[in-house]
Motif scaffolding. Structure first.
Motif, PDB file in Angstrom:
ATOM      1  N   TRP A  40       0.823  -1.205   0.000  1.00  0.00           N
ATOM      2  CA  TRP A  40       0.000   0.000   0.000  1.00  0.00           C
ATOM      3  C   TRP A  40       0.861   1.261   0.000  1.00  0.00           C
ATOM      4  CZ3 TRP A  40      -1.027   3.473   4.259  1.00  0.00           C
ATOM      5  CH2 TRP A  40      -2.036   4.387   3.985  1.00  0.00           C
ATOM      6  N   ARG A  41       1.965   1.221   0.765  1.00  0.00           N
ATOM      7  CA  ARG A  41       2.863   2.385   0.847  1.00  0.00           C
ATOM      8  C   ARG A  41       3.691   2.571  -0.422  1.00  0.00           C
ATOM      9  NH1 ARG A  41       5.108   1.563   6.957  1.00  0.00           N
ATOM     10  NH2 ARG A  41       3.328   2.515   8.032  1.00  0.00           N
ATOM     11  N   HIS A  42       3.935   1.490  -1.149  1.00  0.00           N
ATOM     12  CA  HIS A  42       4.773   1.549  -2.348  1.00  0.00           C
ATOM     13  C   HIS A  42       4.030   0.950  -3.541  1.00  0.00           C
ATOM     14  CE1 HIS A  42       8.153   2.721   0.150  1.00  0.00           C
ATOM     15  NE2 HIS A  42       7.834   1.748   0.970  1.00  0.00           N
ATOM     16  N   PRO A  43       2.978   1.592  -3.987  1.00  0.00           N
ATOM     17  CA  PRO A  43       2.197   1.019  -5.100  1.00  0.00           C
ATOM     18  C   PRO A  43       3.000   0.903  -6.398  1.00  0.00           C
ATOM     19  CG  PRO A  43       1.470   3.262  -4.620  1.00  0.00           C
ATOM     20  CD  PRO A  43       2.447   2.871  -3.539  1.00  0.00           C
ATOM     21  N   GLU A  44       4.054   1.699  -6.531  1.00  0.00           N
ATOM     22  CA  GLU A  44       4.877   1.614  -7.738  1.00  0.00           C
ATOM     23  C   GLU A  44       5.544   0.245  -7.859  1.00  0.00           C
ATOM     24  OE1 GLU A  44       7.607   2.941  -4.451  1.00  0.00           O
ATOM     25  OE2 GLU A  44       5.584   3.504  -5.068  1.00  0.00           O
ATOM     26  N   SER A  45       5.748  -0.436  -6.730  1.00  0.00           N
ATOM     27  CA  SER A  45       6.368  -1.765  -6.757  1.00  0.00           C
ATOM     28  C   SER A  45       5.457  -2.809  -7.371  1.00  0.00           C
ATOM     29  CB  SER A  45       6.728  -2.205  -5.338  1.00  0.00           C
ATOM     30  OG  SER A  45       7.618  -1.292  -4.762  1.00  0.00           O
ATOM     31  N   LEU A  46       4.165  -2.520  -7.430  1.00  0.00           N
ATOM     32  CA  LEU A  46       3.194  -3.491  -7.921  1.00  0.00           C
ATOM     33  C   LEU A  46       2.864  -3.308  -9.396  1.00  0.00           C
ATOM     34  CD1 LEU A  46       0.817  -3.343  -4.847  1.00  0.00           C
ATOM     35  CD2 LEU A  46       2.673  -4.947  -5.278  1.00  0.00           C
ATOM     36  N   ASP A  47       3.600  -2.470 -10.069  1.00  0.00           N
ATOM     37  CA  ASP A  47       3.390  -2.238 -11.495  1.00  0.00           C
ATOM     38  C   ASP A  47       3.678  -3.537 -12.248  1.00  0.00           C
ATOM     39  OD1 ASP A  47       3.207  -1.328 -14.061  1.00  0.00           O
ATOM     40  OD2 ASP A  47       4.859   0.125 -13.900  1.00  0.00           O
ATOM     41  N   PRO A  48       2.692  -4.080 -12.961  1.00  0.00           N
ATOM     42  CA  PRO A  48       2.887  -5.357 -13.674  1.00  0.00           C
ATOM     43  C   PRO A  48       4.014  -5.321 -14.696  1.00  0.00           C
ATOM     44  CG  PRO A  48       0.555  -4.732 -13.653  1.00  0.00           C
ATOM     45  CD  PRO A  48       1.321  -3.581 -13.092  1.00  0.00           C
ATOM     46  N   THR A  49       4.379  -4.143 -15.169  1.00  0.00           N
ATOM     47  CA  THR A  49       5.482  -4.068 -16.131  1.00  0.00           C
ATOM     48  C   THR A  49       6.824  -4.336 -15.450  1.00  0.00           C
ATOM     49  OG1 THR A  49       5.719  -1.667 -15.830  1.00  0.00           O
ATOM     50  CG2 THR A  49       4.226  -2.421 -17.580  1.00  0.00           C
ATOM     51  N   SER A  52       6.006  -9.804 -11.737  1.00  0.00           N
ATOM     52  CA  SER A  52       4.834 -10.400 -11.112  1.00  0.00           C
ATOM     53  C   SER A  52       4.550  -9.763  -9.747  1.00  0.00           C
ATOM     54  CB  SER A  52       5.066 -11.900 -10.944  1.00  0.00           C
ATOM     55  OG  SER A  52       4.128 -12.462 -10.068  1.00  0.00           O
ATOM     56  N   VAL A  53       3.305  -9.405  -9.533  1.00  0.00           N
ATOM     57  CA  VAL A  53       2.896  -8.847  -8.239  1.00  0.00           C
ATOM     58  C   VAL A  53       3.060  -9.896  -7.147  1.00  0.00           C
ATOM     59  CG1 VAL A  53       0.923  -7.962  -6.929  1.00  0.00           C
ATOM     60  CG2 VAL A  53       1.316  -7.174  -9.269  1.00  0.00           C
ATOM     61  N   ARG A  54       2.655 -11.117  -7.446  1.00  0.00           N
ATOM     62  CA  ARG A  54       2.754 -12.188  -6.444  1.00  0.00           C
ATOM     63  C   ARG A  54       4.212 -12.443  -6.076  1.00  0.00           C
ATOM     64  NH1 ARG A  54      -0.791 -17.585  -5.772  1.00  0.00           N
ATOM     65  NH2 ARG A  54      -2.306 -15.953  -5.450  1.00  0.00           N
TER      66      ARG A  54
END
Length: 164
Positions: A40-49, A52-54
């Protein structure tokens, strides 16, 4: 976003965390919570590009588990024993009364300014600022008076035959 992330990955993440902490459910829940908080604090880390998010979630959980393990392993462990600790020495009320009388007598031998600063700071438990306000002097004066008052008190006690 966080709700969707939780719904999609929380169960697998919890199972992963549970393996990492050898079945400790509370620690596993804490790891999942901290992982989702970091997401939640680092949404940029979850960018699919970026990948993998998982994979990011599992790696973050693993790193948090390793960090927690390292913190615990550097602490001094608890010592378990069947022996009880030694009981405290009994308090001799007569000795306490003599000590109190001795200190009171030594305080009476100090100058009034030294005595009042010690009473304010040590017996009344006031801070330097509070003592300065009550005595009507600057805080620096309270500090220096306290220093010299303690030196004088040591000398008076030594004259009275009291040793440390």
């Amino acid at each position: 976003m966080l709700r969707a992330l939780h719904d999609e990955h929380a169960e697998a993440l919890y199972a992963h965390a549970l393996r990492l902490v050898n079945g400790d459910r509370q620690r596993a829940e804490d790891l999942v919570q901290e992982t989702l908080l970091r997401a939640w604090r680092h949404p940029e880390s979850l960018d699919p590009t970026r990948g993998s998010v998982r994979a990011w979630l599992f790696t973050t959980t693993r790193n948090l588990a390793i960090d927690a393990w390292r913190r615990r392993s550097t602490r001094v462990g608890e010592v378990y024993t069947d022996e009880l600790p030694e009981p405290p020495e009994p308090v001799d009320e007569a000795e306490r009364a003599v000590e109190a009388w001795t200190v009171a007598e030594a305080l009476n031998r100090l100058s009034p300014t030294h005595r009042e600063v010690l009473v304010e700071c040590f017996y009344q438990g006031r801070s330097v600022a509070e003592a300065a306000s009550r005595l009507g002097v600057p805080p620096g004066t309270v500090k220096s008076r306290t220093h010299y008052a303690l030196r004088s008190l040591r000398l008076v006690l030594a004259e009275m035959g009291v040793t440390e």
